[in-house]
Write a protein that holds these residues in place. Structure first.
Motif, short mmCIF file in Angstrom:
data_model
loop_
_atom_site.label_atom_id
_atom_site.label_comp_id
_atom_site.label_asym_id
_atom_site.label_seq_id
_atom_site.Cartn_x
_atom_site.Cartn_y
_atom_site.Cartn_z
N THR A 136 45.77 36.72 2.52
CA THR A 136 47.17 37.08 3.87
C THR A 136 47.18 36.92 4.71
O THR A 136 46.55 38.12 5.79
N HIS A 156 49.45 37.84 8.31
CA HIS A 156 50.53 38.34 8.63
C HIS A 156 50.73 38.57 10.04
O HIS A 156 50.72 38.18 10.98
N TRP A 159 55.96 41.01 9.53
CA TRP A 159 56.67 42.60 10.06
C TRP A 159 57.32 43.18 11.09
O TRP A 159 57.41 42.03 11.62
N LEU A 210 49.34 47.88 12.70
CA LEU A 210 48.82 47.18 11.88
C LEU A 210 47.72 47.15 11.16
O LEU A 210 47.13 47.57 9.96
#
Length: 190
Positions: free
Chosen positions: A2, A4, A97, A165
């Motif tokens: 993943t 981000h 995000w 994060l």
């Protein structure tokens, strides 16, 4: 693996049609490398509020930079195109995000509609997440890194949010590993 993407904006109001004066985005790849997109930008058709403008006049130079901007609407289009190019091909392998997703995402979507450009068109809706909620689920206030002053800069805030994060993801991963160990011990005894 993943990817981000952390996004932050500075605006001259708090409504969904607020004028964006600064945009920043940082892409965190699975190998830990990052890329940054954005800088000072403005949406000339956005809403402003006197209170927010006064705040920026007193606290930052965003207000003054906005009024020196020439073709800011076209520049916003360029920044979003650059962001879309940076994330092209990642489709559902990216989570986007924002510290307050109920603030940043509606303003960005409204501004993109006005600019007639799509924001991250290949990213599924459910992959847009609230970083504040995620961080509060895994980190105490004492675990949060110290914020670098009272700058109100999209890049300064975005870099701090990226550090938050990383901490929250590490704690989340550790808790997942503990849960997996616990589950494997319990399943082997039954």
């Amino acid at each position: 693996m993943t990817h981000h993407l952390v996004i932050d904006i500075e605006t001259l109001a708090t409504s969904a049609d607020a004028m964006i004066v600064e945009f920043a985005a940082i892409l965190l790849r699975p190998d830990g490398t990052t890329s940054e997109v954005g800088e000072f930008v403005a949406n000339p058709k956005g809403h402003t509020s006197t209170e927010t403008i006064n705040f920026h006049q007193e606290k930052t130079d965003l207000f003054h930079r906005y009024f020196r901007s020439i073709d800011s609407h076209r520049y916003f289009h360029y920044i979003i195109t650059e962001l879309n190019s940076l994330t092209a091909g990642l489709e559902s392998d990216i989570i986007v995000w924002a510290w307050g997703s109920d603030f940043d995402f509606p303003i960005l979507r409204t501004t993109c509609e006005v600019a007639e450009i799509k924001l991250l068109p290949s990213v599924p809706y459910q992959n847009f997440r609230c970083l504040r909620t995620f961080a509060n689920s895994f980190l105490s206030k004492q675990e949060l890194p110290k914020k670098p002053g009272n700058y109100h800069s999209a890049f300064v805030d975005c870099r701090w949010e990226l550090e938050v994060l990383k901490l929250a993801l590490a704690k989340h991963k550790a808790l997942q590993e503990i849960a997996e160990q616990w589950n494997s011990r319990n399943s082997s005894t039954s």
